[in-house]
Design a protein around this motif. Structure first.
Motif, PDB file in Angstrom:
ATOM      1  N   TRP A  32      41.147  50.634  36.083  1.00  0.00           N
ATOM      2  CA  TRP A  32      42.028  49.640  36.691  1.00  0.00           C
ATOM      3  C   TRP A  32      42.343  49.983  38.131  1.00  0.00           C
ATOM      4  O   TRP A  32      42.435  49.090  38.980  1.00  0.00           O
ATOM      5  N   ILE A  35      39.260  48.892  40.068  1.00  0.00           N
ATOM      6  CA  ILE A  35      39.151  47.428  40.181  1.00  0.00           C
ATOM      7  C   ILE A  35      40.033  46.927  41.312  1.00  0.00           C
ATOM      8  O   ILE A  35      39.578  46.221  42.222  1.00  0.00           O
ATOM      9  N   TYR A  36      41.306  47.290  41.287  1.00  0.00           N
ATOM     10  CA  TYR A  36      42.236  46.788  42.292  1.00  0.00           C
ATOM     11  C   TYR A  36      41.983  47.404  43.667  1.00  0.00           C
ATOM     12  O   TYR A  36      42.144  46.733  44.694  1.00  0.00           O
ATOM     13  N   LEU A  63      34.300  40.435  37.546  1.00  0.00           N
ATOM     14  CA  LEU A  63      35.725  40.358  37.217  1.00  0.00           C
ATOM     15  C   LEU A  63      35.997  39.295  36.155  1.00  0.00           C
ATOM     16  O   LEU A  63      36.738  39.536  35.199  1.00  0.00           O
ATOM     17  N   TYR A  66      34.598  40.446  32.803  1.00  0.00           N
ATOM     18  CA  TYR A  66      35.479  41.418  32.163  1.00  0.00           C
ATOM     19  C   TYR A  66      36.736  40.718  31.628  1.00  0.00           C
ATOM     20  O   TYR A  66      37.235  41.051  30.548  1.00  0.00           O
ATOM     21  N   LEU A 106      42.846  40.472  36.129  1.00  0.00           N
ATOM     22  CA  LEU A 106      41.448  40.271  36.501  1.00  0.00           C
ATOM     23  C   LEU A 106      41.242  38.910  37.164  1.00  0.00           C
ATOM     24  O   LEU A 106      40.460  38.781  38.114  1.00  0.00           O
ATOM     25  N   ALA A 109      42.526  39.254  40.668  1.00  0.00           N
ATOM     26  CA  ALA A 109      41.549  40.004  41.461  1.00  0.00           C
ATOM     27  C   ALA A 109      40.365  39.114  41.842  1.00  0.00           C
ATOM     28  O   ALA A 109      39.909  39.124  42.991  1.00  0.00           O
TER      29      ALA A 109
END
Length: 124
Positions: A32, A35-36, A63, A66, A106, A109
């Motif tokens: 995580w 990702i961010y 993204l 997922y 997600l 994002a």
């Protein structure tokens, strides 16, 4: 009052970096955080160089792909009566709470990266 794309990118980068930092206490913090942090980096990098459209589209697809793994948990959350639980503490008997948070994160994002597709012809 019009806010420039560069200013919006800085704001998005800060927001996603804060999201990344908040993840450090999570059991699966590395995934995580990355990702961010990657979304934050893309937002800042876009102020200096044009990120190839293929890369942006690939990140968006990853993204959203997922996020789809968490869709059933989000649907379970939507069926509950107590929507405010989403903003409370994690309850292990209610895995749909964490899954819903991850699904929404997600999507946020993906939207942050999607914003980068709306770019000027050149970075000034």
């Amino acid at each position: 009052m019009k806010i420039s794309k560069k200013s919006i990118n800085v704001i998005l980068a800060i927001i996603f970096f804060i999201f990344a930092l908040v993840q450090l206490n999570d059991p699966d913090a590395i995934i995580w955080f990355l990702i961010y942090a990657i979304v934050s980096f893309i937002c800042i990098y876009s102020n200096f160089k044009i990120v190839p459209k293929k890369i942006l589209v690939a990140v968006i697809i990853l993204l959203i792909g997922y996020a789809l793994f968490h869709l059933s948990l989000f649907i379970d959350y939507l069926k509950t009566e107590h929507k405010e639980e989403l903003f409370g503490e994690m309850v292990y008997q209610k895995p749909y709470l964490e899954g819903s948070r991850e699904f929404l994160g997600l999507l946020l994002a993906a939207l942050g990266v999607f914003y980068q597709l709306k770019r000027p012809k050149e970075v000034k």
